[in-house]
Design a protein around this motif. Structure first.
Motif, PDB file in Angstrom:
ATOM      1  N   VAL A  54       0.865  -1.179   0.000  1.00  0.00           N
ATOM      2  CA  VAL A  54       0.000   0.000   0.000  1.00  0.00           C
ATOM      3  C   VAL A  54       0.901   1.228   0.000  1.00  0.00           C
ATOM      4  N   ILE A  55       0.659   2.157  -0.909  1.00  0.00           N
ATOM      5  CA  ILE A  55       1.429   3.393  -0.982  1.00  0.00           C
ATOM      6  C   ILE A  55       0.718   4.475  -0.173  1.00  0.00           C
ATOM      7  N   VAL A  56       1.433   5.090   0.770  1.00  0.00           N
ATOM      8  CA  VAL A  56       0.898   6.222   1.526  1.00  0.00           C
ATOM      9  C   VAL A  56       1.711   7.466   1.173  1.00  0.00           C
ATOM     10  N   LEU A  57       1.037   8.462   0.593  1.00  0.00           N
ATOM     11  CA  LEU A  57       1.672   9.737   0.268  1.00  0.00           C
ATOM     12  C   LEU A  57       1.515  10.648   1.479  1.00  0.00           C
ATOM     13  N   ASN A  58       2.520  10.635   2.338  1.00  0.00           N
ATOM     14  CA  ASN A  58       2.433  11.377   3.592  1.00  0.00           C
ATOM     15  C   ASN A  58       2.832  12.842   3.406  1.00  0.00           C
ATOM     16  N   LYS A  59       2.454  13.654   4.378  1.00  0.00           N
ATOM     17  CA  LYS A  59       2.711  15.102   4.335  1.00  0.00           C
ATOM     18  C   LYS A  59       2.030  15.734   3.122  1.00  0.00           C
ATOM     19  N   TYR A  60       0.882  15.166   2.764  1.00  0.00           N
ATOM     20  CA  TYR A  60       0.163  15.669   1.589  1.00  0.00           C
ATOM     21  C   TYR A  60      -0.255  17.126   1.781  1.00  0.00           C
ATOM     22  N   ASP A  61      -0.414  17.534   3.053  1.00  0.00           N
ATOM     23  CA  ASP A  61      -0.817  18.909   3.340  1.00  0.00           C
ATOM     24  C   ASP A  61       0.262  19.915   2.966  1.00  0.00           C
ATOM     25  N   LEU A  62       1.503  19.441   2.742  1.00  0.00           N
ATOM     26  CA  LEU A  62       2.598  20.314   2.328  1.00  0.00           C
ATOM     27  C   LEU A  62       2.795  20.299   0.818  1.00  0.00           C
ATOM     28  N   ALA A  63       2.093  19.392   0.134  1.00  0.00           N
ATOM     29  CA  ALA A  63       2.211  19.247  -1.316  1.00  0.00           C
ATOM     30  C   ALA A  63       1.017  19.901  -2.008  1.00  0.00           C
ATOM     31  N   GLU A  64       1.171  20.151  -3.295  1.00  0.00           N
ATOM     32  CA  GLU A  64       0.090  20.752  -4.073  1.00  0.00           C
ATOM     33  C   GLU A  64      -0.950  19.685  -4.415  1.00  0.00           C
ATOM     34  N   GLY A  79      -1.061  -0.607 -10.029  1.00  0.00           N
ATOM     35  CA  GLY A  79      -1.726  -1.692  -9.314  1.00  0.00           C
ATOM     36  C   GLY A  79      -1.711  -1.595  -7.801  1.00  0.00           C
ATOM     37  N   TYR A  80      -1.306  -0.445  -7.244  1.00  0.00           N
ATOM     38  CA  TYR A  80      -1.235  -0.297  -5.796  1.00  0.00           C
ATOM     39  C   TYR A  80      -2.468   0.405  -5.244  1.00  0.00           C
ATOM     40  N   SER A  81      -2.821   0.089  -4.012  1.00  0.00           N
ATOM     41  CA  SER A  81      -3.756   0.918  -3.263  1.00  0.00           C
ATOM     42  C   SER A  81      -2.983   2.133  -2.779  1.00  0.00           C
ATOM     43  N   VAL A  82      -3.613   3.325  -2.812  1.00  0.00           N
ATOM     44  CA  VAL A  82      -2.904   4.558  -2.493  1.00  0.00           C
ATOM     45  C   VAL A  82      -3.742   5.413  -1.547  1.00  0.00           C
ATOM     46  N   VAL A  83      -3.064   5.995  -0.542  1.00  0.00           N
ATOM     47  CA  VAL A  83      -3.726   6.884   0.414  1.00  0.00           C
ATOM     48  C   VAL A  83      -2.902   8.157   0.532  1.00  0.00           C
ATOM     49  N   ALA A  84      -3.567   9.312   0.471  1.00  0.00           N
ATOM     50  CA  ALA A  84      -2.922  10.587   0.799  1.00  0.00           C
ATOM     51  C   ALA A  84      -3.128  10.832   2.281  1.00  0.00           C
ATOM     52  N   ALA A  85      -2.061  11.147   2.997  1.00  0.00           N
ATOM     53  CA  ALA A  85      -2.159  11.214   4.457  1.00  0.00           C
ATOM     54  C   ALA A  85      -1.387  12.382   5.038  1.00  0.00           C
ATOM     55  N   ASN A  86      -1.832  12.782   6.202  1.00  0.00           N
ATOM     56  CA  ASN A  86      -1.075  13.677   7.079  1.00  0.00           C
ATOM     57  C   ASN A  86      -1.018  12.952   8.414  1.00  0.00           C
ATOM     58  N   SER A  87       0.036  12.163   8.600  1.00  0.00           N
ATOM     59  CA  SER A  87       0.096  11.295   9.778  1.00  0.00           C
ATOM     60  C   SER A  87       0.165  12.097  11.068  1.00  0.00           C
ATOM     61  N   ALA A  88       0.711  13.315  11.015  1.00  0.00           N
ATOM     62  CA  ALA A  88       0.820  14.130  12.229  1.00  0.00           C
ATOM     63  C   ALA A  88      -0.548  14.551  12.746  1.00  0.00           C
ATOM     64  N   LEU A  96      -6.723   4.155   5.388  1.00  0.00           N
ATOM     65  CA  LEU A  96      -5.654   3.161   5.403  1.00  0.00           C
ATOM     66  C   LEU A  96      -6.074   1.914   6.175  1.00  0.00           C
ATOM     67  N   LYS A  97      -6.728   2.090   7.308  1.00  0.00           N
ATOM     68  CA  LYS A  97      -7.190   0.943   8.082  1.00  0.00           C
ATOM     69  C   LYS A  97      -8.184   0.117   7.283  1.00  0.00           C
ATOM     70  N   ALA A  98      -9.071   0.798   6.557  1.00  0.00           N
ATOM     71  CA  ALA A  98     -10.067   0.092   5.751  1.00  0.00           C
ATOM     72  C   ALA A  98      -9.391  -0.753   4.673  1.00  0.00           C
ATOM     73  N   ILE A  99      -8.331  -0.220   4.070  1.00  0.00           N
ATOM     74  CA  ILE A  99      -7.595  -0.968   3.057  1.00  0.00           C
ATOM     75  C   ILE A  99      -6.933  -2.196   3.672  1.00  0.00           C
ATOM     76  N   LEU A 100      -6.330  -2.021   4.853  1.00  0.00           N
ATOM     77  CA  LEU A 100      -5.649  -3.149   5.506  1.00  0.00           C
ATOM     78  C   LEU A 100      -6.620  -4.269   5.862  1.00  0.00           C
ATOM     79  N   ARG A 101      -7.846  -3.900   6.212  1.00  0.00           N
ATOM     80  CA  ARG A 101      -8.839  -4.928   6.557  1.00  0.00           C
ATOM     81  C   ARG A 101      -9.139  -5.856   5.387  1.00  0.00           C
ATOM     82  N   ASN A 102      -8.890  -5.363   4.182  1.00  0.00           N
ATOM     83  CA  ASN A 102      -9.181  -6.173   2.996  1.00  0.00           C
ATOM     84  C   ASN A 102      -8.162  -7.273   2.758  1.00  0.00           C
ATOM     85  N   PHE A 103      -6.999  -7.168   3.423  1.00  0.00           N
ATOM     86  CA  PHE A 103      -5.969  -8.190   3.251  1.00  0.00           C
ATOM     87  C   PHE A 103      -6.201  -9.323   4.245  1.00  0.00           C
TER      88      PHE A 103
END
Length: 275
Positions: A54-64, A79-88, A96-103
């Motif tokens: 699973v690809i997580v694009l973190n710090k998305y709030d700093l990106a355009e 072919g990847y599942s992708v989530v834009a995130a601000n982990s802070a 992301l949790k919903a995606i993990l439940r699918n595995f």
């Protein structure tokens, strides 16, 4: 800009990853949304083999936002599942949790827990992501690359467990542009950088793309043509002076770099998806 950084503990981390990959059935690859390609470790693909990812694009709030949307489409196309995130701040964690439940992992009776590994380069937000998913502080957080050491299994939800591992960075940065991207976003330590050189190049980008943000942030009526003159103007405005009245370029550079990383100069994406 020739940058090499490969702390000794990262070699051990790579060996640890090899040993522990067999324990997980999905890998959460954490990338910096501002520099997704530069922050994607080139060795990780070979280490992971055919593991679910699973690809997580973190710090998305700093990106355009428009570029983040393009990167999401790019990775989904691979072919990847992708989530834009601000982990802070916890954004994207529910998705992301919903995606993990699918595995789901079949077992002799019922299902086994989904076991996941968080992987990424230093200072990309791995510990913050773990803490956001756990809902409490369980992993050490720091703004200095290489702060997370060792490993720990953390139960996130019934049926989901995470293995937090230190990030890996390759021994030789593959290009000066990649080195710049990793340095300006904070994946490489201050001690190995020419900070002024880094900030000159950064200011050239900001002058070109968002000059008004510089005027507003540093209360400048006009912007000089060159990055060097701009840096001195900023230092003068902020009162960063050495004995004798000379501008303290190093201190000014460190402040500009810090404010860029915190998003105070606006949202920037330094890489766009390859065509």
């Amino acid at each position: 800009m020739d940058i090499q950084w490969y702390p000794g503990h990262m070699k051990k981390t790579k060996e640890m990853l090899k040993e522990n990959i067999r324990l997980v059935n999905v890998v959460i690859e954490l990338l910096d949304a501002r520099v997704p390609l530069s922050s994607q470790n080139p060795e990780l693909k070979d280490l992971l083999g055919n593991k679910n990812r699973v690809i997580v694009l973190n710090k998305y709030d700093l990106a355009e936002e428009r570029h983040t949307a393009s990167w999401i489409d790019f990775f989904k196309g691979q072919g990847y599942s992708v989530v834009a995130a601000n982990s802070a701040k916890g954004y994207g964690i529910r998705q992301l949790k919903a995606i993990l439940r699918n595995f789901k992992v079949p077992a002799h009776k019922g299902e086994r827990p989904v076991r996941a590994m968080v992987a990424g380069i230093p200072n990309v937000g791995k510990s913050s992501l773990i803490n956001a998913m756990a809902g409490k502080s369980v992993a050490k957080i720091g703004g200095i690359p290489g702060v997370t050491r060792g490993k720990q299994w953390i139960k996130i939800l019934p049926g989901i467990e995470l293995l937090d591992t230190p990030g890996i960075l390759w021994p030789k940065i593959e290009s000066s542009e990649m080195g710049f991207h990793l340095a300006v976003t904070g994946a490489i330590k201050y001690e190995i950088l020419n900070t002024e050189e880094l900030v000159y190049k950064l200011l050239e980008i900001v002058i070109s793309e968002k000059p008004q943000s510089l005027r507003n942030r540093y209360k400048l009526d006009e912007l000089p043509r060159g990055a060097g003159d701009l840096l001195r103007d900023i230092g003068r405005k902020r009162g960063y002076l050495l004995p004798g009245g000379e501008i303290d370029n190093l201190k000014t550079s460190e402040v500009v770099l810090k404010e860029f990383r915190e998003g105070l100069l606006g949202r920037f994406t330094l890489e766009v998806p390859p065509v």
